[in-house]
Scaffold this active site. Structure first.
Site, PDB file in Angstrom:
ATOM      1  N   LYS A   1     -69.357 -66.649 -42.930  1.00 37.09           N
ATOM      2  CA  LYS A   1     -70.342 -65.660 -43.364  1.00 37.09           C
ATOM      3  C   LYS A   1     -71.692 -66.361 -43.298  1.00 37.09           C
ATOM      4  CE  LYS A   1     -69.260 -62.314 -46.634  1.00 37.09           C
ATOM      5  NZ  LYS A   1     -68.458 -61.174 -46.171  1.00 37.09           N
TER       6      LYS A   1
HETATM    7  C1  LIG Z   1     -67.549 -60.176 -46.022  1.00 38.04           C
HETATM    8  C2  LIG Z   1     -67.103 -59.439 -44.814  1.00 38.04           C
HETATM    9  C3  LIG Z   1     -65.873 -58.768 -44.745  1.00 38.04           C
HETATM   10  C4  LIG Z   1     -64.977 -58.618 -45.945  1.00 38.04           C
HETATM   11  O1  LIG Z   1     -64.516 -59.823 -46.418  1.00 38.04           O
HETATM   12  P1  LIG Z   1     -63.902 -59.946 -47.896  1.00 38.04           P
HETATM   13  O2  LIG Z   1     -63.486 -61.350 -47.978  1.00 38.04           O
HETATM   14  O3  LIG Z   1     -62.799 -58.991 -47.972  1.00 38.04           O
HETATM   15  O4  LIG Z   1     -65.012 -59.600 -48.817  1.00 38.04           O
HETATM   16  C5  LIG Z   1     -65.486 -58.224 -43.545  1.00 38.04           C
HETATM   17  N1  LIG Z   1     -66.276 -58.281 -42.462  1.00 38.04           N
HETATM   18  C6  LIG Z   1     -67.472 -58.888 -42.492  1.00 38.04           C
HETATM   19  C7  LIG Z   1     -68.307 -58.931 -41.268  1.00 38.04           C
HETATM   20  C8  LIG Z   1     -67.921 -59.471 -43.661  1.00 38.04           C
HETATM   21  O5  LIG Z   1     -69.113 -60.065 -43.701  1.00 38.04           O
END
Ligand SMILES: *Cc1c(COP(=O)(O)O)cnc(C)c1O
Length: 306
Positions: free
Chosen positions: A159
């Site tokens: 992320k």
């Molecule tokens: C954060 C995110 C998710 C969901 O992730 P979780 O761990 O379930 O919160 C899915 N796709 C993207 C692009 C994200 O940034």
């Protein structure tokens, strides 16, 4: 505007208005920051708990590793900081946002790697991300004209702040066209994910989601839902699927810490199934909400009470 009493930054809890950075913060210019989104919920025992805190913090450090960033505190300290921020803001439920980023110093793109790494954790109350009504009745989504980037362009296990320009463009486009969320396809044209959610379809009783070899984030909610589905005896397939298989799906839903388990009732103006959350979606959503609230003993290990 989001408001809280305290924010944790570089090892200290400071007043909300004092949590500031310099305008020459490297990450502000080039997007090399890594972040998490974590939720805390009120639990059935009258207390509160953070959902899958360890896994989120581990992913933050994994994201940092991918972008060659050394977070200056150990993961255990960051876990502790998350709980401290919730307590300092008297939040018995809410959303946590840890962020680590290259601070001010050198301004060259690569030279930023020598800048101090700053770390912060903020928390605030946050209701349903895609609306309360959306959680109950399902949302309308649209396939985006923007593509989820190739696995050698975006680091899909991470992320990373800068990667969210793609998500920003997709959500803005969808909202301006009158839809609640965007669905992005990969560079080959297969369904990848939402702007910040993983995606699932149900066809003839089988739950399907794109595999982690596709350009999709390894969502922790995705992982929770796969486990819940297995425990409920729902057959699961991690295989890519086409855009039109969404149109023909019996059920469709999206998952994410922010979005939780949000049913999708329409894609590109095609009704999905009966145009309302289907039975498998409802069972999974219901179990997910029980899990986060500590009402399912088998998922207690996912909770960090505070
Ligand atoms: C954060 C995110 C998710 C969901 O992730 P979780 O761990 O379930 O919160 C899915 N796709 C993207 C692009 C994200 O940034």
């Amino acid at each position: 505007m989001i408001k809280a009493d305290k924010i944790w930054i570089d090892g200290k809890l400071v007043a909300f208005d004092d949590a500031k950075v310099h305008v020459l913060t490297h990450a502000l210019h080039y997007g090399v920051g890594v972040f998490e989104g974590i939720r805390a919920y009120k639990t059935a025992d009258g207390r509160s708990a953070v959902f899958r805190l360890k896994e989120h913090v581990q992913r933050l450090y994994d994201s940092a590793h991918i972008v060659l960033m050394e977070i200056p505190v150990p993961p255990e300290r960051l876990e502790q900081a998350c709980v401290e921020v919730l307590k300092a803001n008297k939040l018995d439920a809410g959303y946590l946002r840890p962020l680590a980023f290259f601070g001010a110093g050198a301004m060259g793109v690569g030279a930023g790697a020598t800048n101090p790494v700053q770390v912060m954790v903020a928390a605030w109350p946050w209701g349903a991300y895609l609306s309360e009504e959306g959680l109950k009745k399902g949302i309308r989504a649209k396939v985006s004209s923007f593509t989820r980037m190739h696995v050698n362009v975006n680091m899909v296990r991470a992320k990373v702040s800068g990667q969210y320009v793609n998500s920003f463009l997709a959500t803005r486009e969808a909202a301006m066209a009158g839809y609640e969320e965007a669905i992005l396809l990969d560079t080959e044209g297969y369904v990848a994910e939402g702007s910040g959610e993983n995606i699932f379809i149900v066809k003839n009783g089988v739950l399907q989601t794109p595999p982690l070899s596709a350009p999709v984030l390894a969502g922790i909610t995705r992982d929770s839902v796969l486990r819940i589905a297995k425990d409920l005896g729902v057959p699961v397939k991690e295989e890519k699927f086409t855009r039109d298989s969404m149109y023909l799906a019996d059920e469709l839903f999206m998952t994410g810490t922010a979005a939780e388990v949000t049913p999708v009732r329409e894609v590109d103006n095609r009704r999905i199934g009966k145009g309302e959350p289907g039975p498998i979606t409802k069972r999974i959503q219901d179990t997910y909400f029980k899990a986060v609230r500590g009402e399912e003993p088998r998922y207690r290990e996912w909770l960090t009470p505070y």
